[in-house]
Design an enzyme around this catalytic site. Sequence first.
Site, PDB file in Angstrom:
ATOM      1  CG  LEU A 131      -1.804  -0.799   1.753  1.00  0.00           C
ATOM      2  CD1 LEU A 131      -2.797  -1.272   2.971  1.00  0.00           C
ATOM      3  CD2 LEU A 131      -2.697  -1.271   0.123  1.00  0.00           C
ATOM      4  CG  ASP A 132      -0.065   4.131  -3.169  1.00  0.00           C
ATOM      5  OD1 ASP A 132       1.022   3.740  -3.251  1.00  0.00           O
ATOM      6  OD2 ASP A 132      -0.925   4.424  -3.575  1.00  0.00           O
ATOM      7  NE  ARG A 133       5.707   8.747   4.902  1.00  0.00           N
ATOM      8  CZ  ARG A 133       5.051   9.624   5.656  1.00  0.00           C
ATOM      9  NH1 ARG A 133       4.275  10.525   4.786  1.00  0.00           N
ATOM     10  NH2 ARG A 133       5.387   9.979   7.255  1.00  0.00           N
ATOM     11  CB  THR A 135      -3.017   3.857   0.844  1.00  0.00           C
ATOM     12  OG1 THR A 135      -2.964   4.403  -0.240  1.00  0.00           O
ATOM     13  CG2 THR A 135      -4.328   3.472   0.809  1.00  0.00           C
ATOM     14  NE  ARG A 231      -2.532   8.073  -4.919  1.00  0.00           N
ATOM     15  CZ  ARG A 231      -1.528   8.693  -4.589  1.00  0.00           C
ATOM     16  NH1 ARG A 231      -0.755   7.381  -4.426  1.00  0.00           N
ATOM     17  NH2 ARG A 231      -0.652   9.741  -4.283  1.00  0.00           N
TER      18      ARG A 231
END
Length: 291
Positions: A131-133, A135, A231
């Site tokens: 996961l992105d930072r 998220t 996104r």
Amino acid sequence: MKQIITEKEHGMLLKEYAQRLGISKRMLADIKFGGGDLLANGEHVTVRYVLQKGDELLIQFPPEKVSESLLPEDIPLDILFEDDHVLVVNKQPYLSSIPSREHPAGSLANGLIHYYQKTGCQATVHLVSRLDRDTSGVMLVAKHGFAHSLLSGLQKKGYVKRQYRAVVHGLICEESGTIDAPIGRKTSSIIERAVIPDGQKAVTHFRVNSRIGRLTDVSLDLETGRTHQIRVHMSHIGHPLCGDTLYGGNRDFIKRQALHSEKLTFIHPLTKEEMAFQAPVPHDIKQLWES
């Protein structure tokens, strides 16, 4: 890894049985020469051992070497499930999955290494999903290389499924839809992605839960797992995520992209059991529904 031999495997060579489990010849060689072991009923055996019904077979993989650059850090982990093979965590927002140039420490990977050392697990970090930072939500981690290899194969076959929750700018008119648009790296950036004709295939399904003022609460299912897929796709259809300044959103309502990995289902790589986990939506996203 423990296995009880059944009538079906009676008389089979251990080597053949291991390969049916998905353990390659190379992995068997690593076990033999790299510090692993094969035991039947507590006795050391070789790959030529003939299995008997009722045998308790223990396959010990060699201890894994952790990169010297990945330092252990005591970071709180919200563990939803754990056994000898997999670990499911609920990642908090503002925590990177792995160290990066911008954030060289304080990642989930650093926290996992600390946890492994504390619990005596001789493994490095194998993230099946990332996961992105910013998220939050459910992530799947393999606790050894063999489990990671099996889960990667299951993921390619569609047996690892994720459902996300997001709040986007604008009112989506349709109740549901599918975004099938290829994604690739933007030539002007090493971080940003975009929908481009020669990009990798990317498919996102969305469903509207509610519309709140100028915002829409949506659930999203991924067929593919491209970097920044949700996104990019939501921005592509004119509805960037709240808080996602990289792809056209703004931070009037929330200080991060309003994206949460809500549900995860997968087939356990060893037991073959279907497993499902859910992480509650954090307060900073829930409060958008009430704004």
